[in-house]
Design an enzyme around this catalytic site. Structure first.
Site, mmCIF file in Angstrom:
data_model
loop_
_atom_site.group_PDB
_atom_site.id
_atom_site.type_symbol
_atom_site.label_atom_id
_atom_site.label_comp_id
_atom_site.label_asym_id
_atom_site.label_seq_id
_atom_site.Cartn_x
_atom_site.Cartn_y
_atom_site.Cartn_z
ATOM 1 N N ARG A 134 38.397 51.609 26.434
ATOM 2 C CA ARG A 134 38.010 52.741 25.265
ATOM 3 C C ARG A 134 37.808 54.008 25.837
ATOM 4 O O ARG A 134 38.187 55.213 25.319
ATOM 5 C CB ARG A 134 37.064 52.217 24.353
ATOM 6 C CG ARG A 134 37.084 53.154 23.045
ATOM 7 C CD ARG A 134 36.341 52.525 22.049
ATOM 8 N NE ARG A 134 34.764 52.414 22.344
ATOM 9 C CZ ARG A 134 33.850 51.938 21.465
ATOM 10 N NH1 ARG A 134 34.157 51.406 20.399
ATOM 11 N NH2 ARG A 134 32.644 51.806 22.047
ATOM 12 N N LYS A 194 35.270 58.211 21.212
ATOM 13 C CA LYS A 194 33.533 58.163 21.191
ATOM 14 C C LYS A 194 33.063 59.378 21.914
ATOM 15 O O LYS A 194 32.832 59.231 23.095
ATOM 16 C CB LYS A 194 33.210 56.767 21.935
ATOM 17 C CG LYS A 194 31.777 56.454 21.543
ATOM 18 C CD LYS A 194 31.533 54.983 21.990
ATOM 19 C CE LYS A 194 30.206 54.711 21.931
ATOM 20 N NZ LYS A 194 29.762 54.439 20.250
ATOM 21 N N GLU A 218 33.732 54.166 7.748
ATOM 22 C CA GLU A 218 32.528 53.886 8.712
ATOM 23 C C GLU A 218 31.254 54.646 8.499
ATOM 24 O O GLU A 218 31.290 55.491 7.626
ATOM 25 C CB GLU A 218 33.056 54.040 10.299
ATOM 26 C CG GLU A 218 33.335 55.573 10.581
ATOM 27 C CD GLU A 218 33.740 55.923 11.891
ATOM 28 O OE1 GLU A 218 33.582 55.165 12.940
ATOM 29 O OE2 GLU A 218 34.617 56.684 12.123
#
Length: 330
Positions: free
Chosen positions: A73, A174, A208
């Site tokens: 990721r 992220k 989220e």
């Protein structure tokens, strides 16, 4: 007790890219970073990071949980931010080396060693708002931690917000900017509604919170938004869904509207939870929408949430078989 993530080990692993090649990773004092004030990261947010944990097992050994998934990721985040590419083997070795260096300091369960790999653009160039950084730095910090939520197993309160957490094309990255964009709405929700988090639902699409994925549990079914570019593809989310399937549950990855969520939440036996590396799996007891409070099921932590969290902890702590090869022993 110190706040989660506020205590750091005195050394970290670090490697730098000079525009053409990465140097050898070394272990250096954690305060070793020296940045030019014109560094790309400070002006144009060329930064991404990961969060994973190492756990101490009863035999004294230490294991890192789902390191390969987190590295993959981070490679994706780096590519989407146009940061210099790195070999996943480089970051893997950096993580193993620094965790091994502090293996004696990894807490016993329920504590763990939180691992924070970070990639930042370092080129001093304030004229590159639309151009990638040529140089960068990778480093790996360690922080011994306990439970993320001070309330423990207390059921959380979520405010449903019609806005998005971040720009839709940035959601699966992220990056610090995504967390910064969620901070003000979260602080306002805490002050006005005593909410713990904001559940972002742009155009009625349940996505989220600022730092965790959302899961709805209705009987034997677990429902969560299908993966797309608009939100973070949580490693804990993936883990929980895998464990749910192992337990014979039905996993539905699809669009979940606010209307359906509120309708299902009011039913007896319904549960909701937030999943994340820090939070693990935290129960949700109350949804706040348009000034009204809706209890999820009984409003208390649910049995299925507890069962899934325990199943995850048992693997992390070495008390259950690692059937999926998630642990890296060091």
């Amino acid at each position: 007790m110190a706040a989660f993530g506020s205590v750091f080990m005195p050394e970290m692993a670090m490697a730098q890219f000079d525009g053409s090649a990465w140097d050898a990773a070394t272990i250096v004092p954690a305060n070793s970073i020296s940045l030019h004030p014109g560094a790309h990261v400070l002006h144009y947010a060329s930064t991404c990071f990961e969060g994973l944990k190492a756990f101490r097992h009863e035999d004294g050994s230490v294991a890192i949980f789902r390191m390969d998934k987190n590295i993959a990721r981070m490679l994706q985040s780096s590519e989407l931010l146009s940061l210099p590419k790195f070999d996943p083997a480089l970051l893997s070795q950096m993580i193993i080396d620094i965790v091994r260096h502090y293996a004696a300091d990894v807490p016993t369960p329920p504590g763990s060693m939180y691992i924070r790999p970070t990639h930042i653009g370092t080129e001093p160039a304030i004229g590159k708002a639309a151009t990638p950084t040529l140089t960068s730095m990778l480093y790996v910090l360690l922080s011994p931690v306990g439970d993320y939520f001070a309330g423990g197993s207390r059921a959380l309160r979520l405010l449903l917000e019609d806005n998005a957490r971040c720009a839709p094309h940035m959601g699966m990255i992220k990056s610090g900017g995504n967390y910064a964009s969620a901070l003000q709405p979260t602080m306002q929700a805490k002050a006005k509604y005593q909410a713990d988090q904001v559940l972002f639902c742009p155009n009625g699409d349940v996505q989220e919170t600022g730092a965790a994925n959302f899961l709805l549990i209705d009987g034997n079914e677990i429902i969560t938004k299908a993966l797309d570019t608009s939100f973070l593809h949580g490693v804990t989310r993936d883990t929980i869904l895998t464990l749910a399937r192992d337990l014979g549950m039905t996993v539905s990855e699809r669009e979940l509207t606010v209307e359906e969520l509120l309708e299902r939440a009011a039913k007896p036996g319904t549960e909701a939870a937030l999943s994340g590396t820090a939070a693990v799996l935290a129960p949700v007891g109350t949804l706040i929408y348009q000034g009204k409070e809706i209890k999820v099921g009984t409003g208390e932590p649910g049995a299925t949430t507890a069962k899934l969290r325990q199943a995850l902890n048992d693997i992390q702590w070495g008390k259950a078989e690692d059937r999926h090869g998630w642990l890296t022993k060091i």
